[in-house]
Design an enzyme around this catalytic site. Structure first.
Site, PDB file in Angstrom:
ATOM      1  N   ARG A  21      52.004  31.045  22.362  1.00  0.00           N
ATOM      2  CA  ARG A  21      51.520  30.312  21.184  1.00  0.00           C
ATOM      3  C   ARG A  21      50.833  31.195  20.143  1.00  0.00           C
ATOM      4  O   ARG A  21      50.113  30.713  19.286  1.00  0.00           O
ATOM      5  CB  ARG A  21      50.602  29.153  21.593  1.00  0.00           C
ATOM      6  CG  ARG A  21      51.309  28.095  22.431  1.00  0.00           C
ATOM      7  CD  ARG A  21      50.480  26.833  22.524  1.00  0.00           C
ATOM      8  NE  ARG A  21      51.204  25.799  23.271  1.00  0.00           N
ATOM      9  CZ  ARG A  21      51.044  25.548  24.560  1.00  0.00           C
ATOM     10  NH1 ARG A  21      50.159  26.259  25.258  1.00  0.00           N
ATOM     11  NH2 ARG A  21      51.719  24.600  25.152  1.00  0.00           N
ATOM     12  N   HIS A  52      67.440  35.839  -4.882  1.00  0.00           N
ATOM     13  CA  HIS A  52      67.803  35.586  -3.493  1.00  0.00           C
ATOM     14  C   HIS A  52      68.750  34.399  -3.311  1.00  0.00           C
ATOM     15  O   HIS A  52      69.402  34.294  -2.272  1.00  0.00           O
ATOM     16  CB  HIS A  52      66.544  35.361  -2.648  1.00  0.00           C
ATOM     17  CG  HIS A  52      65.748  36.610  -2.413  1.00  0.00           C
ATOM     18  ND1 HIS A  52      65.207  37.355  -3.436  1.00  0.00           N
ATOM     19  CD2 HIS A  52      65.395  37.252  -1.263  1.00  0.00           C
ATOM     20  CE1 HIS A  52      64.565  38.386  -2.927  1.00  0.00           C
ATOM     21  NE2 HIS A  52      64.654  38.347  -1.615  1.00  0.00           N
ATOM     22  N   HIS A  59      71.440  36.005  -1.346  1.00  0.00           N
ATOM     23  CA  HIS A  59      71.633  35.670   0.064  1.00  0.00           C
ATOM     24  C   HIS A  59      73.066  35.207   0.334  1.00  0.00           C
ATOM     25  O   HIS A  59      73.622  35.467   1.411  1.00  0.00           O
ATOM     26  CB  HIS A  59      70.647  34.586   0.502  1.00  0.00           C
ATOM     27  CG  HIS A  59      69.345  35.120   1.002  1.00  0.00           C
ATOM     28  ND1 HIS A  59      68.267  34.325   1.279  1.00  0.00           N
ATOM     29  CD2 HIS A  59      68.950  36.386   1.283  1.00  0.00           C
ATOM     30  CE1 HIS A  59      67.274  35.074   1.714  1.00  0.00           C
ATOM     31  NE2 HIS A  59      67.653  36.326   1.716  1.00  0.00           N
TER      32      HIS A  59
END
Length: 368
Positions: A126, A253, A257
């Site tokens: 965690r 981006h 991308h």
């Protein structure tokens, strides 16, 4: 006489996270870790095989000399390692080595290593601390700063991840010496991006000093890294979880991308795809009446001065690119959104929606 550590320039980010920028930091990192993490029982250096061969053993031996219990894990270099399978392998290794919550992960490498190791640290038991030691320009000016961690999945890049701030980022320009010119250029595209959206002084400095910066003049490169990181730190401090302003850092981006995610004849690095994305997102903004052509021309010339590509590979199909853009993280209410640059150094605080038909019309026009 001052040491590299004491003479380094410090940039606060958020929540106690900060970046140290300066040459020669690497040789003092182990000593600094001992001071900063007195209660840590184990350090895990995560690196790729190429980077580890250059710098890993030196860091490991330095840590051991300081009495730090340190282990290492090496992944294969490249984007293919930034996946669920490799993340699980790293976690299983750490569990097998009995790494507990008082473990600190050290990410030694470029963007792939930083993103993967950061995500491991964010989820292991965690959450455990992570330290970033970027070894590429791209990681130094962008991906190591601000706590974004992620892996890639078949649907796209960085779609599974978490926000997990590194305790410290050590940005040592000497670690960039092994990079090729292409690798240096692709990282500098992110610095140019920062100049475009927020820092006209950075843009003008890079515009005037392209030769010195590409030759890795220590003073010039340090100035670029410090300015770009300062700009990003300012944004992260205002919008850590990317609710609005931080999304503007994704200028280039949306299209970039899409270019990066698709199969191409030529290998293009992330920063090169971002450069392509910036040019064509500017063209769309110009069509929408948001960005004057003089700014489009000036930014494009700056990118070209750094040898960055500006054309979308001709083999990419418009519909394939649109499929990738439709699952971009900036999108809202089913609308594709892009960063709205109004002038060099000025952008709107939130990405704006763009009509799909306009993007399709523009991309198809490039193929005629």
């Amino acid at each position: 006489m001052s040491s590299p550590l004491t003479s380094a320039r410090k940039i606060p980010v958020i929540g106690g996270s900060f970046v140290l920028v300066g040459p020669g930091l690497y040789k003092e990192i182990a000593k600094d870790l001992k001071t900063r993490f007195p209660k840590t029982s184990k350090f895990v250096i995560i690196s790729d095989k190429t980077v580890y061969a250059l710098y890993g053993d030196k860091l490991l031996q330095d840590c051991k000399k300081e009495g730090l219990d340190t282990i290492t894990y090496q992944i294969n270099p490249g984007e293919k390692s930034k996946c669920r399978k490799v993340k699980a392998e790293v976690e299983d290794y750490m569990l097998g080595m009995r790494c507990l919550r008082d473990t600190c992960v050290i990410a030694l490498g470029g963007g792939v290593v930083g993103d993967l190791a950061g995500f491991v640290a964010a989820t292991y038991l965690r959450g455990v601390p992570v330290v970033q030691i970027p070894t590429s320009v791209m990681a130094m000016v962008d991906s190591s700063v601000g706590g974004k961690t992620a892996i890639n999945v078949p649907f796209g890049k960085n779609l599974i991840g978490a926000f997990h701030q590194p305790r410290v980022v050590y940005a040592d320009m000497y670690l960039l010496a092994s990079l090729t010119a292409k690798q240096v250029r692709e990282g500098l595209s992110e610095a140019i991006k920062m100049g475009c959206i927020r820092k006209i002084d950075l843009f003008e400095y890079m515009e005037k000093n392209a030769k010195k910066i590409q030759e890795q003049d220590p003073e010039a490169l340090a100035e670029v890294i410090f300015s770009a990181v300062s700009g990003k730190a300012d944004v992260v401090a205002q919008d850590e979880r990317e609710k609005g302003l931080r999304s503007t850092l994704n200028f280039g981006h949306t299209i970039g991308h899409a270019v990066e995610a698709l199969e191409k004849k030529e290998l293009l690095y992330h920063g090169e795809c971002v450069a392509i994305g910036m040019v064509h997102e500017m063209a769309v903004l110009n069509m929408m009446g948001h960005l004057d052509q003089k700014h489009v021309t000036r930014i494009s010339k700056c990118l070209e001065a750094y040898g960055l590509p500006t054309k979308i590979p001709s083999e990419l199909k418009v519909e394939d690119m649109m499929k990738k853009m439709r699952i971009d993280k900036k999108n809202k209410n089913g609308k594709i959104r892009i960063t709205c640059v109004k002038a060099i150094g000025k952008s709107l605080p939130d990405p704006i929606p763009v009509d799909e038909e306009l993007i399709i019309k523009y991309l198809k026009g490039l193929q005629q």
